[in-house]
Design an enzyme around this catalytic site. Structure first.
Site, PDB file in Angstrom:
ATOM      1  N   GLY A 169       3.719  -1.105   9.733  1.00  0.00           N
ATOM      2  CA  GLY A 169       3.588   0.240  10.962  1.00  0.00           C
ATOM      3  C   GLY A 169       1.874  -0.583  11.620  1.00  0.00           C
ATOM      4  N   ARG A 225      10.789  -0.787  13.838  1.00  0.00           N
ATOM      5  CA  ARG A 225      12.011  -0.981  12.065  1.00  0.00           C
ATOM      6  C   ARG A 225      13.443  -1.132  12.536  1.00  0.00           C
ATOM      7  NH1 ARG A 225      11.577   1.670   7.636  1.00  0.00           N
ATOM      8  NH2 ARG A 225       9.582   3.121   7.537  1.00  0.00           N
ATOM      9  N   ASP A 282       3.014  -6.214   3.658  1.00  0.00           N
ATOM     10  CA  ASP A 282       3.820  -7.016   3.403  1.00  0.00           C
ATOM     11  C   ASP A 282       5.088  -6.667   3.003  1.00  0.00           C
ATOM     12  OD1 ASP A 282       4.069  -7.011  -0.246  1.00  0.00           O
ATOM     13  OD2 ASP A 282       3.472  -5.349  -0.552  1.00  0.00           O
ATOM     14  N   THR A 311      -2.247  -4.516   7.999  1.00  0.00           N
ATOM     15  CA  THR A 311      -1.883  -2.797   7.750  1.00  0.00           C
ATOM     16  C   THR A 311      -2.855  -2.112   7.286  1.00  0.00           C
ATOM     17  OG1 THR A 311      -1.148  -1.635   5.779  1.00  0.00           O
ATOM     18  CG2 THR A 311      -1.618  -3.611   5.867  1.00  0.00           C
ATOM     19  N   ASP A 340      -3.379   0.104   4.834  1.00  0.00           N
ATOM     20  CA  ASP A 340      -4.040   0.816   3.964  1.00  0.00           C
ATOM     21  C   ASP A 340      -4.465  -0.006   2.921  1.00  0.00           C
ATOM     22  OD1 ASP A 340      -1.691   2.553   4.441  1.00  0.00           O
ATOM     23  OD2 ASP A 340      -0.359   1.855   3.835  1.00  0.00           O
ATOM     24  N   ASP A 348      -3.430  -2.394   0.796  1.00  0.00           N
ATOM     25  CA  ASP A 348      -2.629  -2.935   0.059  1.00  0.00           C
ATOM     26  C   ASP A 348      -1.856  -4.376  -0.459  1.00  0.00           C
ATOM     27  OD1 ASP A 348      -0.566  -2.515   2.128  1.00  0.00           O
ATOM     28  OD2 ASP A 348       0.586  -0.623   0.829  1.00  0.00           O
ATOM     29  N   ARG A 363      -0.268   5.140   0.510  1.00  0.00           N
ATOM     30  CA  ARG A 363       1.064   5.919  -0.276  1.00  0.00           C
ATOM     31  C   ARG A 363       1.404   5.909  -1.578  1.00  0.00           C
ATOM     32  NH1 ARG A 363       6.211   5.862   3.875  1.00  0.00           N
ATOM     33  NH2 ARG A 363       4.495   6.663   4.695  1.00  0.00           N
TER      34      ARG A 363
END
Lengths: 319, 319, 319, 319
Positions: free
Chosen positions: B11, B72, B103, B125, B127, B129, B171
């Site tokens: 993303g 993708r 990731d 990213t 996030d 994460d 998420r």
């Protein structure tokens, strides 16, 4: 005319505080006492009045929302509710009422005028959907908020060569969608006032992709139907990678734009001036770029007309 | 090491362009040729390379999204896809690859390193994460975007004495929700990493209303489940006027914040410096406020740990 | 009319790119070839033309500045310079010219029209100082930028109980100062079009401080004279802690506001439509809220009139 | 420890209100009474205390400036002034004091601690110039404000192929200039901590222009000397069209960024926790990305060290 009251009603809109400030300051400037009514018509029934000094509206010119707050009030729609309100108003010694709000709010204001309380309206709603005026307070800020959000989403759309369907506010009126779509350079705009079919939207995406533009923005007015459905149809029928974003309530808030502050200041002051001059039962509005006023009857009876020439212009600029 | 390539994957995140700029400029400063790969790993397979000059990354430091784009690519997950990529890379004379992404992107980078193409990762990213770093590019901007949106929604919440449930991105990781909730002064924050029940949320709203605070903001991480359901539960169980807002994709875009630009610049340059020094198979990261690097294995194997002390702090400040 | 050219001239203004996009897209929509002229009239003399396709103006609707750039050009003020320009125009096969710029730019456009090249003007300057129109492109953005800056400075003014004198742009016209002052709730506004004395400014600060308002904002138009001097006079004569801030060139830049994008889109398209209809020697403008056009003669001969009723309104609202 | 007081001192900084909120809420959460002191140390001498409830800090998390205000106070620098303050503090039953401010503010706090009133400091200044911490509240917002302003000015610089010298805040410390310059992609950065000469600046502009970059941004820290002089030297020595912009006080205001809100919340709570644990005479700070505390002596005695590696990095990225 010695004492006037001001209330906000309906959905909040950026600039309402600026308008409250203008009413209070102009009122005092014209020699009036001004009080605020909390919670719209509900506060009128409850006698929820607060005295407003010059300082009470200091440092609010740039705040979103409304310091007087706004609550739905079913009771006020009944004759009994209106009579209770009039009683409280009389007790408080209020000679006139200024109502900042939308369409529905002016129906109430009209009834109060008929029953003896002179009322004047200021159009305050982000939707720009009131017939008697070209402009309603909050619209400019809402459009800017939507445009800034779409500018951001376009970053992602371009990075992933994706189509975004973006649903903006506007239940019956497509003005926010039309302006936001035009100003954000949307490839298609879908509004309740103009015929649309998803085939046309898909055609336009395909045309763009032929000349190398691999991402698209479709702006949809809330009133047209679920953005999600339109997104799904584009995905299914044309196979484009499509996402949906619903901008939602953030469009209602935020510091008012300069234009909204200017309009709110002018309209608030104009409402006071009209009241001092003995006018009543009218809404302040903008026509041909000038401040005017129309009777509540007229302001409410016709329905708001969107400028469809803008719709066609937007189409010609996003080929 | 004569020529390196850079790609963005996963993303998009604000700051990716700043990182691309840093890689290109630092690469040239260190005497390397730099080329960009379009569309992430897909472009590697397709041999979709563009030569990057100093000027090619001018005027992008402040642009959201990624000029190299990101797609993708299922094929790259196969051994065959990876071999095709390596073949293209060899043809182009590329000696090393810098991958800006999340990731999943580093799993691919790890495989390429093992198969002979030295790769270095930069965590990009929104996030936040990724286990091997305290910070991922885009996180600061995403949090600021969410906080600004919640600030606006609070205007309406306060004006109508309403509860808003606001769903933010994330998420698997609650970092955006935790930071945005803390920074916007949310009354409750719901994240996947901490136990929650709606009863507790309702209790906190009630406590607030006892001391006169009639509006509340509940921030929910996407990963926890539908904000709509939580909103409905609050409405049904406690009778509060409750609305739901899903901030969605606008959190991905926009001009990167200063902090994101600073981190992207440093991480991009660091990745180049490591590569010049012969390092490979590692991800640049932030640990204890300092730039470090960890092997892809470690960066990917542990799972990211949220700082739960912040969660408890937020609770103590929104009593 | 087969091929038209477009240029930007004078100081840059947010929305110029939106107007270029509108001219190019509308031109192509109406069946014309469109080319851009780089660096204003200098590019016309140099024959610095670029062909503009639909895609050439993609992703610029929201960018500040002007992609066609703008340079001063003394040579064009001479007959010889104009002849050289006309020669280049003829060589390129250009049948009409659209000029986006200010007052001075239209004098040049008028001369070209007289000498045989049909030209149409679009008012683009942040100053809003052109007689033939109520609105010039960039004004809304500049006012919003100024207002946002003043909102920030007010934080400090209030925290330190301080007076700030803020100088905004506007050499001959006080429009930015008047709007920014009104919208930011300035305690005093000083513009070239209205008489002012520092005594009056000091009186108003004192009035405010009597009712507990310990900080003040004074907005001054650049054209009136040094903000620094006014600040010193307030400090010396009244002893208030006073600071001066000069907003300067940041008012010229930034993403155009929604209103500026809307106006630029409409005016750009209108200029093309007029040209297709055979009109020439005119400037597109806004009068009574509607798009109109006036001859360059008229647009330039009268001087721009500020709305002084707004000045008096601002005074009554900042008592 | 039953009752603590909190004050803000020195120049205001975005996030001070967030820190006040954190101190008040955390204090009450830990079972303390909390009162605010108006106008910094002056209010301490005047006994200008206000009781702070949970609600008193509602809706301030996002406001710039400081609701407790800040005033210079020469009297407090005298022993007599300090004694008067201690007397008022005793009368009010205050057991500890939390001071949000800069360097100078902590000298006063140290004296109070020595004289028997336990004090704890929170670093609050936009300049990031305190030795005992990597971060001071307000810095992130100030940098973002500066970067956004420079982004806008770059629009004009590019449109007119011009050089801009932009002076940002920072009297003794170049941190804002260094960060803003790096994040805005400035061609040169001039800070007091690094040698500079205008020849080098001019060389870099020339290098850029050789590869076609016709505009430049030079960021100068206030402490280095007049931006105007540097601008003039560039103009005279190299003949570039050069303008100067002084960003000034707008850098102090505005809603705090997410990072500033997070740091303010954490530091405010940490200060309370330390006080409850019996700590005193220390300043909360950030070191290696973690919250720590250092004695006032240490925090004040060393001088703040800028990270010069960032300076060299910025140079390598703006070649």
């Amino acid at each position: 005319m010695k004492k006037i009251a001001v209330l906000t009603s309906g959905g909040d809109a950026p600039g309402m505080n600026t308008a409250i400030r203008a009413v209070v300051r102009r009122g005092i400037f014209r020699g009036l006492d001004v009080c605020g009514v909390k919670n719209g018509y509900k506060g009128l029934i409850d006698g929820n009045f607060v005295s407003m000094s010059l300082g009470s509206v200091g440092d609010i010119i740039h705040r979103g929302g409304t310091i007087l707050q706004s609550t739905r009030c079913e009771e006020f729609k009944t004759v009994k509710g209106q009579q209770r309100a009039l009683k409280e108003v009389e007790k408080e010694g209020i000679d006139g009422l200024i109502v900042i709000g939308g369409d529905g709010s002016f129906k109430g204001a009209r009834k109060l005028t008929i029953k003896g309380l002179p009322a004047i309206g200021i159009p305050g709603t982000i939707d720009n959907d009131i017939a008697g005026t070209e402009y309603t307070i909050g619209f400019d800020t809402a459009v800017n908020t939507a445009v800034e959000a779409i500018d951001k989403i376009r970053d992602t759309a371009a990075s992933h060569e994706r189509t975004y369907v973006i649903e903006v506010m506007g239940r019956d009126a497509g003005d926010i969608a039309l302006w936001a779509g035009m100003c954000a350079g949307a490839e298609s705009i879908i509004i309740p006032e103009a015929h649309h079919d998803v085939e046309d939207v898909i055609d336009r995406i395909k045309q763009g992709s032929k000349r190398g533009k691999m991402h698209s923005i479709i702006v949809v007015a809330e009133g047209v139907g679920k953005g999600t459905e339109i997104g799904n149809m584009i995905k299914e029928k044309a196979g484009f990678d499509t996402k949906v974003a619903i901008l939602g309530h953030l469009q209602r808030g935020g510091a008012p734009s300069a234009y909204d502050r200017m309009m709110s200041s002018q309209m608030g002051a104009k409402a006071v001036d009209l009241m001092v001059e003995g006018e009543k039962g009218v809404m302040v509005g903008l026509k041909n770029g000038r401040l005017i006023h129309t009777s509540f009857e007229e302001a409410v009876k016709e329905s708001h007309m969107i400028d469809l020439s803008l719709y066609h212009l937007a189409r010609s600029l996003s080929i």
